[in-house]
Scaffold this active site. Structure first.
Site, PDB file in Angstrom:
ATOM      1  N   ARG A 104       2.947  11.392  24.614  1.00  0.00           N
ATOM      2  CA  ARG A 104       3.029  12.819  24.254  1.00  0.00           C
ATOM      3  C   ARG A 104       4.415  13.240  23.734  1.00  0.00           C
ATOM      4  O   ARG A 104       4.828  14.391  23.913  1.00  0.00           O
ATOM      5  CB  ARG A 104       2.692  13.693  25.469  1.00  0.00           C
ATOM      6  CG  ARG A 104       1.242  13.753  25.810  1.00  0.00           C
ATOM      7  CD  ARG A 104       0.420  14.371  24.679  1.00  0.00           C
ATOM      8  NE  ARG A 104      -0.898  14.706  25.134  1.00  0.00           N
ATOM      9  CZ  ARG A 104      -1.906  13.836  25.214  1.00  0.00           C
ATOM     10  NH1 ARG A 104      -1.731  12.585  24.839  1.00  0.00           N
ATOM     11  NH2 ARG A 104      -3.087  14.217  25.629  1.00  0.00           N
ATOM     12  N   SER A 141      -4.088  20.805  27.995  1.00  0.00           N
ATOM     13  CA  SER A 141      -3.313  20.373  29.169  1.00  0.00           C
ATOM     14  C   SER A 141      -2.004  21.156  29.196  1.00  0.00           C
ATOM     15  O   SER A 141      -1.234  21.088  28.239  1.00  0.00           O
ATOM     16  CB  SER A 141      -2.974  18.889  29.076  1.00  0.00           C
ATOM     17  OG  SER A 141      -4.135  18.116  29.043  1.00  0.00           O
ATOM     18  N   GLU A 190       3.581  20.695  28.900  1.00  0.00           N
ATOM     19  CA  GLU A 190       3.269  20.037  27.628  1.00  0.00           C
ATOM     20  C   GLU A 190       3.487  20.940  26.400  1.00  0.00           C
ATOM     21  O   GLU A 190       4.106  20.512  25.437  1.00  0.00           O
ATOM     22  CB  GLU A 190       1.832  19.497  27.629  1.00  0.00           C
ATOM     23  CG  GLU A 190       1.593  18.671  26.381  1.00  0.00           C
ATOM     24  CD  GLU A 190       0.154  18.203  26.207  1.00  0.00           C
ATOM     25  OE1 GLU A 190      -0.183  17.186  26.784  1.00  0.00           O
ATOM     26  OE2 GLU A 190      -0.587  18.850  25.487  1.00  0.00           O
TER      27      GLU A 190
HETATM   28  N1  EPU Z   1      -7.950  14.375  37.893  1.00  0.00           N
HETATM   29  C1  EPU Z   1      -8.173  14.968  39.117  1.00  0.00           C
HETATM   30  N2  EPU Z   1      -8.261  16.310  39.170  1.00  0.00           N
HETATM   31  C2  EPU Z   1      -8.172  17.097  38.071  1.00  0.00           C
HETATM   32  C3  EPU Z   1      -7.945  16.497  36.830  1.00  0.00           C
HETATM   33  C4  EPU Z   1      -7.829  15.132  36.751  1.00  0.00           C
HETATM   34  O1  EPU Z   1      -8.262  14.310  40.135  1.00  0.00           O
HETATM   35  O2  EPU Z   1      -8.289  18.324  38.214  1.00  0.00           O
HETATM   36  C5  EPU Z   1      -7.809  12.918  37.816  1.00  0.00           C
HETATM   37  C6  EPU Z   1      -9.114  12.141  37.903  1.00  0.00           C
HETATM   38  O3  EPU Z   1      -8.852  11.009  38.685  1.00  0.00           O
HETATM   39  C7  EPU Z   1      -9.367  11.692  36.488  1.00  0.00           C
HETATM   40  C8  EPU Z   1      -7.973  11.542  35.940  1.00  0.00           C
HETATM   41  O4  EPU Z   1      -7.226  12.549  36.594  1.00  0.00           O
HETATM   42  O5  EPU Z   1     -10.061  10.490  36.462  1.00  0.00           O
HETATM   43  C9  EPU Z   1      -7.853  11.728  34.446  1.00  0.00           C
HETATM   44  O6  EPU Z   1      -8.443  12.965  34.087  1.00  0.00           O
HETATM   45  P1  EPU Z   1      -8.997  13.209  32.611  1.00  0.00           P
HETATM   46  O7  EPU Z   1      -9.685  12.014  32.107  1.00  0.00           O
HETATM   47  O8  EPU Z   1      -9.740  14.516  32.629  1.00  0.00           O
HETATM   48  O9  EPU Z   1      -7.691  13.343  31.758  1.00  0.00           O
HETATM   49  P2  EPU Z   1      -6.305  14.074  32.019  1.00  0.00           P
HETATM   50  O10 EPU Z   1      -5.300  13.080  32.471  1.00  0.00           O
HETATM   51  O11 EPU Z   1      -6.492  15.301  32.831  1.00  0.00           O
HETATM   52  C10 EPU Z   1      -5.486  13.556  29.586  1.00  0.00           C
HETATM   53  C11 EPU Z   1      -4.880  14.308  28.430  1.00  0.00           C
HETATM   54  C12 EPU Z   1      -5.952  15.133  27.711  1.00  0.00           C
HETATM   55  C13 EPU Z   1      -7.018  14.167  27.221  1.00  0.00           C
HETATM   56  C14 EPU Z   1      -7.592  13.412  28.414  1.00  0.00           C
HETATM   57  C15 EPU Z   1      -8.593  12.344  28.020  1.00  0.00           C
HETATM   58  C16 EPU Z   1      -2.557  14.691  28.974  1.00  0.00           C
HETATM   59  C17 EPU Z   1      -1.519  15.682  29.384  1.00  0.00           C
HETATM   60  N3  EPU Z   1      -3.800  15.157  28.884  1.00  0.00           N
HETATM   61  O12 EPU Z   1      -5.945  14.534  30.518  1.00  0.00           O
HETATM   62  O13 EPU Z   1      -5.344  15.756  26.593  1.00  0.00           O
HETATM   63  O14 EPU Z   1      -8.035  14.858  26.535  1.00  0.00           O
HETATM   64  O15 EPU Z   1      -6.524  12.723  29.115  1.00  0.00           O
HETATM   65  O16 EPU Z   1      -7.907  11.266  27.437  1.00  0.00           O
HETATM   66  O17 EPU Z   1      -2.233  13.529  28.718  1.00  0.00           O
HETATM   67  C18 EPU Z   1      -4.182  17.778  25.953  1.00  0.00           C
HETATM   68  O18 EPU Z   1      -3.178  17.091  25.801  1.00  0.00           O
HETATM   69  O19 EPU Z   1      -4.191  19.027  25.726  1.00  0.00           O
HETATM   70  C19 EPU Z   1      -5.405  17.152  26.424  1.00  0.00           C
HETATM   71  C20 EPU Z   1      -6.500  17.852  26.682  1.00  0.00           C
END
Ligand code: EPU
Length: 340
Positions: free
Chosen positions: A165, A239, A335
């Site tokens: 990022r 995010s 972010e």
């Molecule tokens: N999780 C939780 N609780 C939550 C959210 C997440 O426990 O409320 C844990 C779960 O274990 C889950 C893991 O986090 O398996 C990953 O969650 P998720 O796949 O929803 O992805 P994220 O890490 O929350 C990132 C990116 C998103 C992107 C998704 C999918 C960042 C800051 N965010 O989110 O990007 O769509 O992965 O690849 O890296 C953005 O940047 O605006 C964005 C939406």
């Protein structure tokens, strides 16, 4: 080219928050961009480049500079061989329309980044990424207007110094380059597992065993619709925090107390811990903090439900980052960029 004055920024930012900008201009050619920059520099007016406004927030007071929206078009296949296609895209092309077109051609490389609200020129700034892909994986080079040298330059992938990022456009060269086009290399191939967990789960649930760029795009769009609130109905910036990148000793410490903490290797000895998980563990998921709702489907997203302004947002942000720091001794970073 028209320069507009006193424009309310909240109409242009998906968080629906912010004061006015003194000036705003849309440019559709490199010449217009160069003119507007030269003019701003001569008059000593600061400027800020705005893409779709989905990853940018603003304060309540007036921005006394010029907001420039780069709307330079262009979709050109510049080379092709048996296995690859190289495409040059104007900074003003809408990212998801480009993804849709490349998926229609059966190309892979950016299909997992479907539905990200962005323009092509903004995509490299924060090295957009989702579901196992990031733009750094396919970007060959980009062209940018160098506001120091007053000319268009080409930067290679390496020169952009992409990390999770991040890129030089948010760090050491912030404000120096204005991206005018990006060149991506995509592949004529079928996507191969392993897929990002959420995508694989979707395939399993829907009995999908033939993997195509289109299947991934459809899965990603469905997952995003479930996890990410539509900014038109629920103002948000995607995010709001980056995931936390921690050292090995910090992970060891975390796993002692929380053996089930989710974590992913970064490949450089460090580990990524989902900030959504850290925030959820602190009990914030679904809570309303100073008018900001912590998204019940993914705690990484903050929704502007009834915040009276930037102060409310900053109070909610401090409450969350402080609680994560107190409980886990992990620092989580915002972010979205801020207009300043
Ligand atoms: N999780 C939780 N609780 C939550 C959210 C997440 O426990 O409320 C844990 C779960 O274990 C889950 C893991 O986090 O398996 C990953 O969650 P998720 O796949 O929803 O992805 P994220 O890490 O929350 C990132 C990116 C998103 C992107 C998704 C999918 C960042 C800051 N965010 O989110 O990007 O769509 O992965 O690849 O890296 C953005 O940047 O605006 C964005 C939406």
């Amino acid at each position: 080219m028209n320069v507009h004055t006193n424009i309310p920024l909240k109409n242009y930012l998906s968080m629906k928050m912010g004061g006015t900008t003194r000036f705003m201009a849309d440019v559709t050619t490199v010449d217009e961009l160069s003119q507007v920059i030269t003019n701003a520099k001569t008059k000593g007016i600061p400027f800020f480049i705005l893409g779709s406004g989905s990853n940018v927030i603003a304060r309540d007071d007036e921005y006394t500079g010029l907001i420039i929206r780069v709307r330079i078009p262009g979709f050109e296949i510049i080379s092709e061989d048996y296995t690859t296609v190289t495409i040059k895209l104007g900074a003003g092309e809408i990212w998801d329309e480009v993804v849709a077109q490349t998926v229609d051609k059966g190309l892979i490389g950016i299909e997992a980044m479907s539905d990200i609200p962005s323009y092509c020129g903004a995509a490299p700034v924060q090295n957009i990424g989702a579901y196992g892909q990031e733009i750094a994986d396919t970007l060959v080079s980009l062209e940018a207007y160098d506001t120091t040298a007053n000319q268009v330059v080409t930067l290679t992938n390496e020169e952009c110094k992409f990390t999770y990022r991040d890129s030089i456009f948010r760090t050491e060269a912030q404000g120096r380059y204005i991206i005018t086009s990006i060149t991506l290399q995509l592949y004529k191939a079928a996507p191969e597992p392993p897929f990002y967990k959420g995508v694989q789960d979707y395939f399993d649930e829907h009995n999908i065993t033939i993997y195509t760029a289109k299947a991934i795009r459809e899965a990603v769009i469905a997952i995003r619709h479930e996890k990410l609130p539509n900014p038109v109905e629920k103002p948000n910036s995607g995010s709001f925090f980056k995931n936390a990148i921690i050292e090995q000793w910090q992970l060891d410490e975390l796993l002692q107390d929380y053996p089930d903490a989710p974590h992913y290797e970064m490949g450089d000895g460090r580990h990524k811990v989902p900030s959504g998980w850290l925030i959820e563990q602190c009990g914030f998921k679904g809570q309303l903090l100073h008018g900001m709702r912590v998204n019940p489907a993914n705690a990484l997203v903050l929704i502007n439900e009834s915040a009276t302004g930037y102060l409310d947002l900053s109070l909610a942000r401090t409450e969350i980052t402080q609680a994560v720091q107190d409980r886990f001794r992990i620092n989580i970073e915002q972010e979205p960029l801020e207009i300043a």
